[in-house]
Design an enzyme around this catalytic site. Structure first.
Site, PDB file in Angstrom:
ATOM      1  N   HIS A 151      19.034 -19.147 -40.836  1.00  0.00           N
ATOM      2  CA  HIS A 151      19.137 -20.568 -41.183  1.00  0.00           C
ATOM      3  C   HIS A 151      20.509 -21.141 -40.827  1.00  0.00           C
ATOM      4  O   HIS A 151      20.596 -22.311 -40.438  1.00  0.00           O
ATOM      5  CB  HIS A 151      18.737 -20.795 -42.658  1.00  0.00           C
ATOM      6  CG  HIS A 151      19.845 -20.911 -43.643  1.00  0.00           C
ATOM      7  ND1 HIS A 151      20.430 -19.812 -44.228  1.00  0.00           N
ATOM      8  CD2 HIS A 151      20.462 -22.003 -44.165  1.00  0.00           C
ATOM      9  CE1 HIS A 151      21.370 -20.220 -45.074  1.00  0.00           C
ATOM     10  NE2 HIS A 151      21.415 -21.538 -45.049  1.00  0.00           N
TER      11      HIS A 151
ATOM     12  N   SER B 226      24.681 -19.823 -49.830  1.00  0.00           N
ATOM     13  CA  SER B 226      24.375 -18.499 -49.292  1.00  0.00           C
ATOM     14  C   SER B 226      25.132 -18.244 -47.999  1.00  0.00           C
ATOM     15  O   SER B 226      25.581 -17.125 -47.737  1.00  0.00           O
ATOM     16  CB  SER B 226      22.866 -18.331 -49.079  1.00  0.00           C
ATOM     17  OG  SER B 226      22.369 -19.322 -48.198  1.00  0.00           O
ATOM     18  N   GLU B 227      25.314 -19.295 -47.160  1.00  0.00           N
ATOM     19  CA  GLU B 227      26.138 -19.165 -45.959  1.00  0.00           C
ATOM     20  C   GLU B 227      26.873 -20.459 -45.652  1.00  0.00           C
ATOM     21  O   GLU B 227      26.403 -21.553 -45.985  1.00  0.00           O
ATOM     22  CB  GLU B 227      25.297 -18.782 -44.725  1.00  0.00           C
ATOM     23  CG  GLU B 227      24.980 -17.308 -44.616  1.00  0.00           C
ATOM     24  CD  GLU B 227      23.573 -16.985 -45.064  1.00  0.00           C
ATOM     25  OE1 GLU B 227      23.227 -15.797 -45.107  1.00  0.00           O
ATOM     26  OE2 GLU B 227      22.827 -17.925 -45.375  1.00  0.00           O
ATOM     27  N   THR B 228      28.017 -20.301 -45.008  1.00  0.00           N
ATOM     28  CA  THR B 228      28.807 -21.398 -44.457  1.00  0.00           C
ATOM     29  C   THR B 228      29.160 -21.016 -43.029  1.00  0.00           C
ATOM     30  O   THR B 228      29.505 -19.859 -42.757  1.00  0.00           O
ATOM     31  CB  THR B 228      30.091 -21.616 -45.273  1.00  0.00           C
ATOM     32  OG1 THR B 228      29.750 -21.999 -46.612  1.00  0.00           O
ATOM     33  CG2 THR B 228      30.960 -22.700 -44.661  1.00  0.00           C
TER      34      THR B 228
END
Length: 294
Positions: free
Chosen positions: A80, A46-48
């Site tokens: 997060h 979902s994110e990096t």
């Protein structure tokens, strides 16, 4: 281009393979924005995040520079990734820890993460919430696959942002979350017109622990933990007197996905303004490696 070190962590959990996964890439400064976006697509999380180290004096004054990418775009802020990246720095870069706090210089500004004790339970302080438009409950119910009776009539849906705008939707009971089914194709345009990006839907558990549960469906998928939205939610709940000022609540997300996340939220009300929005949780390291790029 030298090999790039990366760490995979699970955030808002102390159990590996639960919570929300995140890739943290140590960027020596040679990556273009386009290259970072391509790497984020490669990880397909979902994110990096990409950590760009700067001289010590700059980091002490402004924080460690971090950029956040989804598989589709760069974000000014996300919860997060902030907590997870600060945890990786706490482990691997002790010089970035000042008085048990790691401050990240994000696109939205400086965000401090304070750690409790010697472990990886951290609490980020988000920007003060900005309250946008109230939304038509009937339309919100239709777009989320719920009924008007599912929504709490005392808490009208509203756009709230602590750096990333969400439509906060409060339900009478967390039991209704099982029927959530956002019509993404129609909801995306409808929300953008009203200043929001996604729905964050939550409801009380009726006195059982944790006190609240939430879901966030987006881009045809679902997020196991959404720290930025949780900050918006606690700001909203305190502003509406649904949660007492200064009281930390326990919120659980990711139940339906089988990746349970535990978030701990608090905000304060003073002089009719909500401030000191804090979102806390644990992080656990699950993998380390290197990217070999030409």
């Amino acid at each position: 281009m030298p090999d790039l070190d990366y760490t995979i962590v699970d955030v808002f959990t102390d159990t590996p393979l639960a919570g929300n996964p995140l890739a943290v890439v140590m960027n020596p400064g040679g990556l273009t924005t386009e290259r970072m976006q391509a790497i984020a697509r490669e990880f397909n999380l979902s994110e990096t995040t990409f950590v760009e180290r700067r001289p010590a004096a700059v980091e002490q004054a402004e924080g460690v520079r971090v950029r956040i990418f989804t598989t589709q775009e760069e974000l000014p802020f996300a919860g997060h990734p902030t907590l997870g990246t600060a945890s990786v720095l706490r482990i691997n870069a002790p010089e970035a820890v000042l008085g048990n706090t790691v401050t990240l210089a994000l696109n939205v500004g400086a965000v401090p993460v304070r750690f409790e004790g010697e472990g990886l339970f951290g609490e980020m302080t988000q920007r003060n919430p900005e309250f946008g438009a109230e939304l038509d409950p009937a339309e919100v119910a239709r777009l989320t696959g719920l009924t008007l009776e599912d929504l709490d009539p005392r808490l009208p849906p509203q756009v709230v942002s602590t750096g990333n705008p969400f439509a906060i939707v409060a339900l009478r009971s967390a039991e209704s979350l099982a029927r959530l089914k956002v019509n993404h194709e129609e909801a995306t345009a409808w929300l953008r017109e009203r200043g929001a990006r996604w729905f964050y839907v939550l409801g009380p558990t009726g006195g059982r622990e944790p006190a609240w549960r939430a879901r966030m469906q987006f881009n045809g998928s679902e997020d196991p933990a959404t720290g930025s939205a949780a900050g918006c939610a606690i700001g909203y709940l305190v502003a509406r007197n649904a949660v007492p000022s200064g009281e930390r609540i326990h919120l659980r997300q990711g139940v339906e996905m089988g990746r349970i996340s535990n978030l701990f939220l608090v905000a304060e009300m003073a002089s009719a303004r909500v401030s000191n929005v804090r979102v806390a949780g644990s992080t656990v390291v699950v993998a380390k490696g290197q990217l070999f790029l030409p």
